[in-house]
Design a protein around this motif. Sequence first.
Motif, PDB file in Angstrom:
ATOM      1  N   VAL A  26      31.610  30.277  50.995  1.00 62.73           N
ATOM      2  CA  VAL A  26      32.011  31.509  51.665  1.00 62.73           C
ATOM      3  C   VAL A  26      31.702  32.686  50.744  1.00 62.73           C
ATOM      4  CG1 VAL A  26      34.379  31.504  50.750  1.00 62.73           C
ATOM      5  CG2 VAL A  26      33.909  32.617  52.948  1.00 62.73           C
ATOM      6  N   ILE A  27      31.469  33.844  51.321  1.00 63.81           N
ATOM      7  CA  ILE A  27      31.287  35.060  50.540  1.00 63.81           C
ATOM      8  C   ILE A  27      32.657  35.718  50.336  1.00 63.81           C
ATOM      9  CG2 ILE A  27      30.295  37.381  50.510  1.00 63.81           C
ATOM     10  CD1 ILE A  27      28.274  35.241  49.965  1.00 63.81           C
ATOM     11  N   ASP A  28      32.968  36.026  49.087  1.00 58.75           N
ATOM     12  CA  ASP A  28      34.224  36.675  48.712  1.00 58.75           C
ATOM     13  C   ASP A  28      33.923  38.127  48.352  1.00 58.75           C
ATOM     14  OD1 ASP A  28      37.158  36.281  47.755  1.00 58.75           O
ATOM     15  OD2 ASP A  28      36.173  37.245  46.050  1.00 58.75           O
ATOM     16  N   TYR A  29      34.863  39.009  48.643  1.00 63.40           N
ATOM     17  CA  TYR A  29      34.693  40.445  48.403  1.00 63.40           C
ATOM     18  C   TYR A  29      35.851  40.919  47.543  1.00 63.40           C
ATOM     19  CZ  TYR A  29      33.029  45.150  49.734  1.00 63.40           C
ATOM     20  OH  TYR A  29      32.492  46.423  49.737  1.00 63.40           O
ATOM     21  N   ALA A  30      35.561  41.318  46.323  1.00 65.82           N
ATOM     22  CA  ALA A  30      36.630  41.669  45.395  1.00 65.82           C
ATOM     23  C   ALA A  30      36.218  42.851  44.523  1.00 65.82           C
ATOM     24  CB  ALA A  30      36.972  40.471  44.507  1.00 65.82           C
ATOM     25  N   GLN A  31      37.208  43.510  43.963  1.00 66.74           N
ATOM     26  CA  GLN A  31      36.951  44.626  43.051  1.00 66.74           C
ATOM     27  C   GLN A  31      36.803  44.081  41.634  1.00 66.74           C
ATOM     28  OE1 GLN A  31      39.992  47.692  42.760  1.00 66.74           O
ATOM     29  NE2 GLN A  31      38.406  49.247  42.630  1.00 66.74           N
ATOM     30  N   ILE A  32      35.626  44.254  41.077  1.00 73.56           N
ATOM     31  CA  ILE A  32      35.339  43.788  39.725  1.00 73.56           C
ATOM     32  C   ILE A  32      34.805  44.961  38.915  1.00 73.56           C
ATOM     33  CG2 ILE A  32      33.994  42.178  38.319  1.00 73.56           C
ATOM     34  CD1 ILE A  32      33.842  40.355  40.753  1.00 73.56           C
ATOM     35  N   GLY A  33      35.515  45.305  37.845  1.00 71.76           N
ATOM     36  CA  GLY A  33      35.103  46.449  37.037  1.00 71.76           C
ATOM     37  C   GLY A  33      35.104  47.746  37.808  1.00 71.76           C
ATOM     38  N   GLY A  34      36.009  47.863  38.771  1.00 70.25           N
ATOM     39  CA  GLY A  34      36.109  49.084  39.552  1.00 70.25           C
ATOM     40  C   GLY A  34      35.108  49.175  40.687  1.00 70.25           C
ATOM     41  N   VAL A  35      34.316  48.119  40.907  1.00 66.31           N
ATOM     42  CA  VAL A  35      33.296  48.128  41.952  1.00 66.31           C
ATOM     43  C   VAL A  35      33.562  46.978  42.922  1.00 66.31           C
ATOM     44  CG1 VAL A  35      30.832  47.944  42.457  1.00 66.31           C
ATOM     45  CG2 VAL A  35      31.598  49.112  40.372  1.00 66.31           C
ATOM     46  N   MET A  36      33.539  47.271  44.215  1.00 68.62           N
ATOM     47  CA  MET A  36      33.684  46.221  45.210  1.00 68.62           C
ATOM     48  C   MET A  36      32.417  45.373  45.226  1.00 68.62           C
ATOM     49  SD  MET A  36      36.702  46.535  46.235  1.00 68.62           S
ATOM     50  CE  MET A  36      36.704  45.307  47.533  1.00 68.62           C
ATOM     51  N   THR A  37      32.576  44.076  45.018  1.00 74.36           N
ATOM     52  CA  THR A  37      31.443  43.183  44.785  1.00 74.36           C
ATOM     53  C   THR A  37      31.557  41.931  45.636  1.00 74.36           C
ATOM     54  OG1 THR A  37      31.333  43.950  42.490  1.00 74.36           O
ATOM     55  CG2 THR A  37      30.172  41.904  43.013  1.00 74.36           C
ATOM     56  N   GLN A  38      30.424  41.500  46.213  1.00 76.03           N
ATOM     57  CA  GLN A  38      30.378  40.226  46.913  1.00 76.03           C
ATOM     58  C   GLN A  38      30.017  39.109  45.938  1.00 76.03           C
ATOM     59  OE1 GLN A  38      28.201  39.868  50.550  1.00 76.03           O
ATOM     60  NE2 GLN A  38      28.822  41.870  51.326  1.00 76.03           N
ATOM     61  N   ARG A  39      30.686  37.964  46.094  1.00 78.48           N
ATOM     62  CA  ARG A  39      30.380  36.790  45.288  1.00 78.48           C
ATOM     63  C   ARG A  39      30.324  35.566  46.190  1.00 78.48           C
ATOM     64  NH1 ARG A  39      34.572  36.559  40.392  1.00 78.48           N
ATOM     65  NH2 ARG A  39      36.021  36.859  42.115  1.00 78.48           N
ATOM     66  N   LEU A  40      29.520  34.604  45.799  1.00 77.57           N
ATOM     67  CA  LEU A  40      29.448  33.331  46.503  1.00 77.57           C
ATOM     68  C   LEU A  40      30.472  32.381  45.909  1.00 77.57           C
ATOM     69  CD1 LEU A  40      28.115  31.268  48.430  1.00 77.57           C
ATOM     70  CD2 LEU A  40      26.481  30.786  46.589  1.00 77.57           C
ATOM     71  N   VAL A  41      31.361  31.862  46.738  1.00 80.57           N
ATOM     72  CA  VAL A  41      32.413  30.952  46.286  1.00 80.57           C
ATOM     73  C   VAL A  41      32.163  29.562  46.865  1.00 80.57           C
ATOM     74  CG1 VAL A  41      34.887  30.455  46.307  1.00 80.57           C
ATOM     75  CG2 VAL A  41      34.091  32.821  46.102  1.00 80.57           C
ATOM     76  N   LEU A  42      32.212  28.546  45.991  1.00 79.47           N
ATOM     77  CA  LEU A  42      32.082  27.158  46.413  1.00 79.47           C
ATOM     78  C   LEU A  42      33.412  26.447  46.183  1.00 79.47           C
ATOM     79  CD1 LEU A  42      28.576  26.233  44.921  1.00 79.47           C
ATOM     80  CD2 LEU A  42      29.128  27.134  47.194  1.00 79.47           C
ATOM     81  N   ILE A  43      33.916  25.797  47.219  1.00 80.64           N
ATOM     82  CA  ILE A  43      35.217  25.134  47.188  1.00 80.64           C
ATOM     83  C   ILE A  43      35.014  23.648  47.479  1.00 80.64           C
ATOM     84  CG2 ILE A  43      37.507  25.036  48.254  1.00 80.64           C
ATOM     85  CD1 ILE A  43      37.064  27.996  49.076  1.00 80.64           C
ATOM     86  N   GLY A  44      35.589  22.780  46.650  1.00 86.28           N
ATOM     87  CA  GLY A  44      35.464  21.348  46.846  1.00 86.28           C
ATOM     88  C   GLY A  44      36.296  20.849  48.011  1.00 86.28           C
ATOM     89  N   ALA A  45      36.031  19.625  48.433  1.00 88.40           N
ATOM     90  CA  ALA A  45      36.786  19.037  49.536  1.00 88.40           C
ATOM     91  C   ALA A  45      38.267  18.901  49.203  1.00 88.40           C
ATOM     92  CB  ALA A  45      36.204  17.672  49.897  1.00 88.40           C
ATOM     93  N   ASP A  46      38.587  18.906  47.897  1.00 91.10           N
ATOM     94  CA  ASP A  46      39.978  18.804  47.469  1.00 91.10           C
ATOM     95  C   ASP A  46      40.689  20.153  47.433  1.00 91.10           C
ATOM     96  OD1 ASP A  46      38.620  19.944  45.370  1.00 91.10           O
ATOM     97  OD2 ASP A  46      39.223  18.449  43.871  1.00 91.10           O
TER      98      ASP A  46
END
Length: 230
Positions: free
Chosen positions: A128-148
Amino acid sequence: CALPRELFPDVRAVDVLAAYGDDHVIVINEWREGPWAEVDGDGHVVASGDEPFHESQREVDPGGARRELLFGLATMPGRTDVWAEVGDAFERRDGEGRCLARCERLPDGRWLSPYSRPVAAPDGSLAVIDYAQIGGVMTQRLVLIGADGVARRALSLPQGIDSLSGLAYDGERVVGRHDDQLLVYDVSADAWSSAPVADIDGSLSLLPPGSDELWLFDWQLPRMTRLALP
């Protein structure tokens, strides 16, 4: 079930399904946008709207009881369990609705802030794509989550890429598009690659098992386009 034609005049498929525990389903044309319709267990449309759908709109049933919404269902080939956004977390539920795994934090301890429709792989993992504030900038990141339910990685996008759309994921590769580029993340190699791509519309992206192709389905035409992966 026939969806209201005044809300879904040209739609041959829908982008998002959500479910309540009372056998009601929410059908949404685009991720967190409109139009939408609520369908009961007998296939009857009991509510609808053309505005963006928010979970709070239908969280209380006519009798005043609160209902749990499983939003953005992500199914997995050959499996009966599904991933869904539940409040501020992702949960993997079995066919009876029981929670098998739950993820609400990233590897660095930050809370999840999902920005895209999640996509699941046959092995039960999720991207899933995550949207968070990093270093004062809103940034998209790719998040990988295991079946657990454990978030394995939260990856910055390649240099010069600020967003990804149309995610596809098969457990080994994540594919997304940005303008005229096709980007592929190889999970085992922990590396990105890219290739130019023609201006092709595609509302749904698929990675066929055992293939080095990406299939783009445009459900407005409808049309399927097959692209070779870089």
